[in-house]
Design an enzyme around this catalytic site. Structure first.
Site, PDB file in Angstrom:
ATOM      1  N   GLN A  99       4.112   8.814 -10.041  1.00 45.51           N
ATOM      2  CA  GLN A  99       4.933   7.849  -9.314  1.00 45.51           C
ATOM      3  C   GLN A  99       5.257   6.767 -10.331  1.00 45.51           C
ATOM      4  OE1 GLN A  99       4.583   7.737  -5.192  1.00 45.51           O
ATOM      5  NE2 GLN A  99       6.700   7.435  -5.809  1.00 45.51           N
TER       6      GLN A  99
ATOM      7  N   SER B 263      -0.569   3.332  -8.995  1.00 45.23           N
ATOM      8  CA  SER B 263      -0.380   4.267  -7.885  1.00 45.23           C
ATOM      9  C   SER B 263      -1.436   5.364  -7.893  1.00 45.23           C
ATOM     10  CB  SER B 263       1.006   4.914  -7.967  1.00 45.23           C
ATOM     11  OG  SER B 263       1.148   5.856  -6.929  1.00 45.23           O
ATOM     12  N   SER B 264      -1.883   5.740  -6.704  1.00 45.50           N
ATOM     13  CA  SER B 264      -2.832   6.856  -6.580  1.00 45.50           C
ATOM     14  C   SER B 264      -2.105   8.171  -6.326  1.00 45.50           C
ATOM     15  CB  SER B 264      -3.797   6.576  -5.427  1.00 45.50           C
ATOM     16  OG  SER B 264      -3.074   6.497  -4.212  1.00 45.50           O
ATOM     17  N   HIS B 265      -0.775   8.161  -6.417  1.00 45.59           N
ATOM     18  CA  HIS B 265      -0.005   9.344  -6.002  1.00 45.59           C
ATOM     19  C   HIS B 265       0.107  10.368  -7.113  1.00 45.59           C
ATOM     20  CE1 HIS B 265       1.959   6.252  -3.121  1.00 45.59           C
ATOM     21  NE2 HIS B 265       0.745   6.581  -2.746  1.00 45.59           N
ATOM     22  N   THR B 266      -0.768  11.343  -7.076  1.00 47.51           N
ATOM     23  CA  THR B 266      -0.733  12.454  -8.014  1.00 47.51           C
ATOM     24  C   THR B 266      -0.063  13.622  -7.314  1.00 47.51           C
ATOM     25  OG1 THR B 266      -2.939  13.153  -7.321  1.00 47.51           O
ATOM     26  CG2 THR B 266      -2.821  11.643  -9.178  1.00 47.51           C
TER      27      THR B 266
END
Lengths: 243, 589
Positions: free
Chosen positions: B346, B514-517
């Site tokens: 992200q 962001s933690s969005h992997t």
């Protein structure tokens, strides 16, 4: 349940007739009826009046207080770190799961240079408790070597000078302690102690929260959300009664 | 001793959002489902009631709801010629560690992706020509937004999502996001209220001719009963949302929305504190026969099942496929293999500023409490003269005023310690406000996942290795979007701006927000470039379904959860409506 029969097409030997239910794994059928708090999610207040668990040496406490009270001095904005209980806070934190590094991945191979190059900052395989043990020793040795006195006997101005040197990476500490990163650890923990719920031994009398105007462990701002841009003057509240 | 469990129709590996949605659909259809979750049972009243939840140190700083690295971590490197290092400490990653998974501690930003996100390869080629995508590994999802709409709708009804529609069946609605894909109907609950900063951001962006709207939120605005009969309560704007559970039943989560109904179904069984090690295939390799697991006490066991569903979060979905030999490892040198392909992230930036003589009251917050413009998201603006594709949502947010988290949010040049810090924090805490730029991430050939050759988890299985750095397209995008965001902050009257463009320096997990992997087991219509078909079924082992953001071939400028939930509903319906009647590939490869 007829659909299940339709699924038997994948071969015979999948099931066993010995339907042993697991002895230890928690098997849940139905909604758990327990309503008491889960033991491991109960609040974990810092021990009070039990003395220090990690910083058992008086000199260690003196070094820490000397550092913490320059990081957060007593002034017109509020009490110093030690007055606010930040030493007790850190002692309690280091005595428990945080100090033991229980969340950290500590397996090898340990390749400090590669890890620092890849991650942009060093990674540590010592626990926070070990890092304090080594770091305080290194600070004491540094003061004796450069100034010929114990660290806690240094003047506030001299301590500020050393802390700035550590922060900027200009001072190296003995015994392989990475001074810049030990400074960062102490700065993080001192301010945690000043700003965490008083449950954990620091932020005494909610001084840190009063300083900035944080109302603490309140849980409902619906009456206030439409009072936009206003000084709400909310008294802070804590998860434990005033000590 | 090996535990041999009774056979289930379906075994679900990981009971977060994706697993809960799948289990609910499949048990309602009459299938016998066993879910295996390595975390413990957690519920609102027993684990995060209001007397426990508003504790920043424990939940935000020490992250006690998150999966510790000592349980499992990942390794990371920017380039293939480097030796990866393990992520030893807390970083941007926020993996779940309990029944409910990351769905318990997420912030609640509840987005649908745009129609463009699903067809980025085709639409870029048609609008700008093939050269525009040079250097990118673009591919369509094999499903369109229009096909996804009913499943988005279903998930939003379960979650109780708060928001205001901008496009209902093609009709643009005032106050909503005019760029969103057409929705069949309004959100389940109305939008949240504005804070001071949200109002300032809204008015500034409106003056500039943009189209601000209240973020769709999983922090719901009023009491609501969802289609499963579960009641939720209104959000109280407490500001202890992301990283925390919710003590009010007002954050959309498996606990608040699904588990009360699911757990009461007699055909559902849950094993907690039990970790799936890998799936086990039949000798012919064409189907799986179940999963091998290990209990908290270290006892190994086998759960036989006709269908194996992997819902273990994006990273672990890919890892479990590799550990189970399901599909072929992607090789960036040859482009062969599909598992590990198209990892994306992200692309994010922030613009912070201060409002003198105002009280922003940052402690009034919600995980998804924000106003956004989508004028520069996806392909909502002409990229003809720009050196990138994609874009970002630009949001003015009021997520929290947690004092430890914000202790360095100070005017430029402020000291971080001493009386100078105390003075700066006293001055700035109540005057700060922030813009978050949450951008698309496009796949490239050498951003991928595989198993690490050196590092192992506590059970001796290899860790997952990530090879990733920002690509030029995404860097160019974020530069453009950061400039637009600075203009908005200036118009809003923010002083002493601090601008952070995350893509200016090499990526590493400690630096990011962001933690969005995303990606690594992507869906698509072409089995040579996707691990899964458009129903998230493995092309190689047809009774294995892999559900999560691992399936996205590219990332939109949005949080992933609602798209994960919608894909889960769709996959589950394909299983109980079609697959069980005629087990085999649902799509011809």
């Amino acid at each position: 349940m007829k659909r299940r029969d339709l699924l038997r097409s994948f071969g015979a030997a999948m099931t066993t007739s010995a339907l042993v239910s697991p002895a230890a794994a928690a098997e849940l059928k139905g909604f758990p009826e327990q309503t008491a708090m889960s033991a491991d999610h109960l609040p974990r207040p810092a021990m009070k009046g039990g003395g220090f668990q990690v910083f058992t040496q008086e000199n260690d406490r003196k070094i820490l207080a000397a550092v913490f009270d320059r990081l957060i001095p007593s002034d017109k904005f509020g009490p110093s770190a030690s007055e606010a209980g930040c030493l007790e806070f850190l002692d309690d934190q280091l005595a428990g799961r945080y100090g033991e590094g229980r969340a950290l991945y500590l397996e090898g191979p340990v390749r400090p240079e590669n890890e620092e190059a890849i991650m942009g900052s060093p990674q540590f395989t010592q626990t926070p408790r070990q890092r304090y043990e080594d770091g305080l020793k290194a600070l004491e040795a540094y003061a004796k070597a450069t100034d010929g006195v114990a660290f806690h006997a240094l003047s506030p101005g001299r301590i500020d000078e050393i802390l700035s040197g550590l922060e900027e990476g200009k001072i190296e500490l003995p015994n392989g302690v990475k001074g810049k990163w030990f400074f960062e650890l102490m700065l993080q923990n001192a301010r945690e102690g000043y700003l965490a719920d008083p449950l954990y031994g620091g932020n005494r009398d909610m001084a840190g929260w009063k300083m900035i105007g944080f109302p603490g462990a309140r849980y409902d701002y619906r009456p206030y959300i439409e009072r936009q841009g206003e000084n709400l003057k909310l008294e802070p509240v804590s998860l434990i009664p005033k000590d | 001793m090996t535990i041999e469990r009774p056979k289930a129709d379906v075994v679900i590996c990981g009971l977060g959002w994706a697993g809960s949605v799948m289990a609910e659909e499949l048990t309602r259809a009459g299938l016998n489902v066993t879910a295996i979750e390595r975390g413990a049972w957690r519920d609102t009243s027993t684990d995060f009631p209001p007397a426990v939840d508003p504790d920043e140190l424990r939940w935000t700083t020490r992250r006690e709801l998150l999966q510790p690295m000592s349980v499992e971590t990942t390794t990371f490197r920017n380039r293939m010629d480097q030796t990866a290092a393990p992520v030893r400490n807390w970083s941007a990653y926020q993996f779940g560690w309990n029944v409910g998974g990351a769905g318990t501690h997420w912030a609640g930003m509840s987005w649908r992706f745009t129609p463009w996100d699903f067809e980025v390869a085709t639409q870029t080629r048609e609008r700008y020509g093939a050269a525009k995508a040079e250097g990118l590994q673009l591919q369509d999802w094999g499903v369109t937004y229009a096909e996804m709409e009913p499943y988005y709708d279903r998930f939003e009804r379960i979650a109780g999502t708060s928001g205001i529609a901008g496009n209902i069946n093609g009709e643009i609605k005032p106050g909503g996001n005019p760029f969103e894909g057409p929705r069949a109907r309004e959100y389940p609950t109305p939008p949240l209220k504005d804070t001071f900063w949200m109002r300032e951001f809204r008015e500034a962006s409106e003056r500039m001719g943009y189209h601000p709207f209240t973020l769709p939120a999983g922090n719901i605005s009023q009491a609501y009963v969802n289609p499963l009969g579960v009641t939720m309560g209104p959000c109280t704007y407490c500001g202890f949302c992301d990283f925390h559970g919710c003590g009010n039943f007002s954050k959309s989560s498996p606990q608040a929305c699904i588990l009360p109904a699911l757990m009461r179904r007699p055909n559902f069984t849950l094993l907690t504190e039990t970790e799936v090690l890998h799936a086990v295939k039949h000798d012919d390799g064409k189907t799986a026969k179940g999963v091998k697991f290990i209990t908290k006490e270290g006892e190994e066991g086998f759960q036989p099942a006709d269908i194996v569903i992997i819902t273990a979060y994006q990273m672990d979905n890919v890892r479990l496929m590799l550990l189970s030999g399901i599909g072929e490892q992607y090789d960036p040198a040859t482009g062969k293999g599909t598992v590990g392909r198209n990892y994306t992230y992200q692309t994010c930036g922030t613009v912070n500023a201060f409002f003198s003589d105002k009280y922003t009251n940052p402690f009034i917050g919600g995980g998804a409490l924000a106003v956004q413009i989508d004028d520069f998201n996806g392909d909502n603006f002409d990229h003809g003269n720009l050196d990138f594709i994609g874009g970002a949502g630009i949001m003015g947010y009021s997520t929290n005023g947690r004092p430890i988290q914000n202790m360095n949010n100070l005017r430029p040049g402020s000291k971080r310690w001493g009386s100078a810090w105390k003075e700066a924090y006293t001055r700035d805490y109540n005057q700060g406000a922030g813009i978050f730029i949450q951008g698309t991430s496009m796949p490239v050939r050498d951003a991928y996942l595989d198993l690490d050759p050196d590092y192992r988890d506590r059970h001796g299985q290899p860790l997952l290795r990530l090879t990733f750095d920002w690509n030029r397209n995404d860097q160019n995008m974020l530069r453009y979007l950061t400039d637009r965001s600075v203009e908005i902050m200036r118009e809003a009257g923010g002083e002493d701006m601090i601008v952070e463009n995350q893509a200016e320096e090499s990526w590493n997990p400690y630096k990011q927000h962001s933690s969005h992997t995303i990606g690594g087991a992507v869906m698509g219509a072409d089995p040579t470039t996707s691990a899964l078909n458009p129903f998230l079924q493995s092309w190689d082992v047809h009774n294995v379904f892999v559900v999560g953001a691992s399936a996205f071939p590219n990332n939109g400028g949005y949080n992933p959860t609602v798209t994960v939930g919608a894909l889960a509903v769709r996959a589950a319906q394909a299983i109980h409506q079609t697959y069980v009647n005629n087990p085999g590939p649902l799509v011809k490869g």
